[in-house]
Write a protein that holds these residues in place. Structure first.
Motif, PDB file in Angstrom:
ATOM      1  N   UNK A   1       0.842  -1.181   0.000  1.00 10.33           N
ATOM      2  CA  UNK A   1       0.000   0.000   0.000  1.00 10.33           C
ATOM      3  C   UNK A   1       0.886   1.242   0.000  1.00 10.33           C
ATOM      4  N   UNK A   2       0.591   2.187  -0.877  1.00 14.12           N
ATOM      5  CA  UNK A   2       1.411   3.383  -0.957  1.00 14.12           C
ATOM      6  C   UNK A   2       1.029   4.384   0.130  1.00 14.12           C
ATOM      7  N   UNK A   3       1.992   5.249   0.430  1.00 16.19           N
ATOM      8  CA  UNK A   3       1.778   6.286   1.438  1.00 16.19           C
ATOM      9  C   UNK A   3       0.773   7.313   0.918  1.00 16.19           C
ATOM     10  N   UNK A   4       0.052   7.978   1.831  1.00 14.20           N
ATOM     11  CA  UNK A   4      -0.881   9.008   1.379  1.00 14.20           C
ATOM     12  C   UNK A   4      -0.127  10.184   0.758  1.00 14.20           C
ATOM     13  N   UNK A   5      -0.799  10.867  -0.153  1.00  8.66           N
ATOM     14  CA  UNK A   5      -0.191  12.017  -0.813  1.00  8.66           C
ATOM     15  C   UNK A   5      -0.302  13.242   0.079  1.00  8.66           C
ATOM     16  N   UNK A   6       0.773  14.001   0.152  1.00  4.58           N
ATOM     17  CA  UNK A   6       0.756  15.241   0.906  1.00  4.58           C
ATOM     18  C   UNK A   6       0.523  16.425  -0.018  1.00  4.58           C
ATOM     19  N   UNK A  26      14.293   5.831 -17.339  1.00  5.57           N
ATOM     20  CA  UNK A  26      15.585   6.476 -17.109  1.00  5.57           C
ATOM     21  C   UNK A  26      15.784   6.912 -15.660  1.00  5.57           C
ATOM     22  N   UNK A  27      14.763   7.536 -15.077  1.00  5.33           N
ATOM     23  CA  UNK A  27      14.866   8.010 -13.692  1.00  5.33           C
ATOM     24  C   UNK A  27      14.549   6.891 -12.700  1.00  5.33           C
ATOM     25  N   UNK A  28      13.613   6.014 -13.054  1.00  6.05           N
ATOM     26  CA  UNK A  28      13.277   4.881 -12.199  1.00  6.05           C
ATOM     27  C   UNK A  28      12.109   5.103 -11.257  1.00  6.05           C
ATOM     28  N   UNK A  29      11.288   6.126 -11.500  1.00  4.59           N
ATOM     29  CA  UNK A  29      10.098   6.306 -10.671  1.00  4.59           C
ATOM     30  C   UNK A  29       9.077   5.225 -10.989  1.00  4.59           C
ATOM     31  N   UNK A  30       8.326   4.824 -10.001  1.00  2.36           N
ATOM     32  CA  UNK A  30       7.288   3.816 -10.200  1.00  2.36           C
ATOM     33  C   UNK A  30       5.979   4.516 -10.532  1.00  2.36           C
ATOM     34  N   UNK A  31       5.448   4.247 -11.728  1.00  2.00           N
ATOM     35  CA  UNK A  31       4.196   4.895 -12.099  1.00  2.00           C
ATOM     36  C   UNK A  31       3.042   4.279 -11.329  1.00  2.00           C
ATOM     37  N   UNK A  32       2.062   5.108 -10.994  1.00  2.00           N
ATOM     38  CA  UNK A  32       0.904   4.632 -10.249  1.00  2.00           C
ATOM     39  C   UNK A  32      -0.338   4.539 -11.127  1.00  2.00           C
ATOM     40  N   UNK A  33      -0.314   5.219 -12.293  1.00  2.00           N
ATOM     41  CA  UNK A  33      -1.428   5.134 -13.227  1.00  2.00           C
ATOM     42  C   UNK A  33      -0.953   5.605 -14.590  1.00  2.00           C
ATOM     43  N   UNK A  34      -1.437   4.946 -15.650  1.00  2.00           N
ATOM     44  CA  UNK A  34      -1.119   5.359 -17.017  1.00  2.00           C
ATOM     45  C   UNK A  34      -2.287   5.028 -17.924  1.00  2.00           C
ATOM     46  N   UNK A  36      -2.802   5.857 -21.971  1.00  4.11           N
ATOM     47  CA  UNK A  36      -2.292   6.480 -23.191  1.00  4.11           C
ATOM     48  C   UNK A  36      -3.398   7.160 -23.977  1.00  4.11           C
ATOM     49  N   UNK A  37      -4.585   6.568 -24.012  1.00  2.00           N
ATOM     50  CA  UNK A  37      -5.693   7.148 -24.781  1.00  2.00           C
ATOM     51  C   UNK A  37      -6.123   8.504 -24.227  1.00  2.00           C
ATOM     52  N   UNK A  38      -6.185   8.607 -22.918  1.00  2.00           N
ATOM     53  CA  UNK A  38      -6.598   9.859 -22.289  1.00  2.00           C
ATOM     54  C   UNK A  38      -5.429  10.807 -22.043  1.00  2.00           C
ATOM     55  N   UNK A  39      -4.195  10.300 -22.171  1.00  3.94           N
ATOM     56  CA  UNK A  39      -3.025  11.142 -21.948  1.00  3.94           C
ATOM     57  C   UNK A  39      -2.844  11.500 -20.491  1.00  3.94           C
ATOM     58  N   UNK A  40      -2.838  10.484 -19.622  1.00  6.25           N
ATOM     59  CA  UNK A  40      -2.820  10.686 -18.184  1.00  6.25           C
ATOM     60  C   UNK A  40      -1.763   9.761 -17.581  1.00  6.25           C
ATOM     61  N   UNK A  41      -0.866  10.299 -16.768  1.00  3.02           N
ATOM     62  CA  UNK A  41       0.229   9.529 -16.175  1.00  3.02           C
ATOM     63  C   UNK A  41       0.503  10.065 -14.782  1.00  3.02           C
ATOM     64  N   UNK A  42       0.607   9.179 -13.794  1.00  2.00           N
ATOM     65  CA  UNK A  42       0.874   9.641 -12.429  1.00  2.00           C
ATOM     66  C   UNK A  42       2.018   8.856 -11.787  1.00  2.00           C
ATOM     67  N   UNK A  43       2.719   9.553 -10.900  1.00  2.00           N
ATOM     68  CA  UNK A  43       3.783   8.974 -10.087  1.00  2.00           C
ATOM     69  C   UNK A  43       3.581   9.421  -8.649  1.00  2.00           C
ATOM     70  N   UNK A  44       4.099   8.635  -7.710  1.00  6.98           N
ATOM     71  CA  UNK A  44       4.129   9.035  -6.310  1.00  6.98           C
ATOM     72  C   UNK A  44       5.579   8.979  -5.876  1.00  6.98           C
ATOM     73  N   UNK A  45       6.081  10.091  -5.394  1.00  6.76           N
ATOM     74  CA  UNK A  45       7.475  10.161  -4.971  1.00  6.76           C
ATOM     75  C   UNK A  45       7.581  10.939  -3.666  1.00  6.76           C
ATOM     76  N   UNK A  46       7.860  10.221  -2.598  1.00  7.35           N
ATOM     77  CA  UNK A  46       8.052  10.871  -1.304  1.00  7.35           C
ATOM     78  C   UNK A  46       6.866  11.681  -0.830  1.00  7.35           C
ATOM     79  N   UNK A  48       4.671  13.095  -2.720  1.00  4.45           N
ATOM     80  CA  UNK A  48       4.247  14.015  -3.772  1.00  4.45           C
ATOM     81  C   UNK A  48       3.666  13.199  -4.917  1.00  4.45           C
ATOM     82  N   UNK A  49       2.430  13.479  -5.270  1.00 10.85           N
ATOM     83  CA  UNK A  49       1.822  12.850  -6.436  1.00 10.85           C
ATOM     84  C   UNK A  49       2.060  13.780  -7.616  1.00 10.85           C
ATOM     85  N   UNK A  50       2.671  13.253  -8.673  1.00 10.69           N
ATOM     86  CA  UNK A  50       2.946  14.025  -9.879  1.00 10.69           C
ATOM     87  C   UNK A  50       2.021  13.516 -10.974  1.00 10.69           C
ATOM     88  N   UNK A  51       1.215  14.401 -11.529  1.00 14.99           N
ATOM     89  CA  UNK A  51       0.240  14.037 -12.550  1.00 14.99           C
ATOM     90  C   UNK A  51       0.606  14.739 -13.845  1.00 14.99           C
TER      91      UNK A  51
END
Length: 87
Positions: A1-6, A26-34, A36-46, A48-51
């Motif tokens: 289970x991933x940590x909550x987003x701050x 290249x960077x090695x972040x683990x994607x949490x959602x992808x 391609x059709x909708x053009x949506x990609x998310x990562x969780x890093x420390x 921080x959720x990056x969308x």
């Protein structure tokens, strides 16, 4: 289970596949959602959720656009600030 987003960071981009390749392979972040059709990609890093979202219409790379302060959506702020587009 991933940590909550701050915090969440939203970024528009023109090439979601190139962004995915860079951050996942290249960077090695683990994607949490992808999607391609909708053009949506998310990562969780420390906590921080990056969308990444595909810009429609595409923006010129490196172009600066005026973006409303996110707080303006809730009428907390009426400022705008420059935002640079990503690849």
């Amino acid at each position: 289970m991933s940590a909550p987003y701050h915090s969440t960071r939203y970024v528009y981009c023109n090439d979601i596949i190139a962004i995915r390749h860079f951050y996942t392979e290249l960077i090695g972040l683990e994607e949490t959602f992808f999607d391609a059709d909708q053009g949506w990609l998310t990562y969780n890093s420390g906590g921080l959720q990056i969308v990444y979202m595909r810009a429609t219409p595409p923006r010129p790379a490196g172009a600066t656009v005026r973006a409303a302060c996110w707080r303006s959506r809730f009428r907390w702020c009426s400022r705008t600030r420059p935002c640079r587009s990503r690849a």
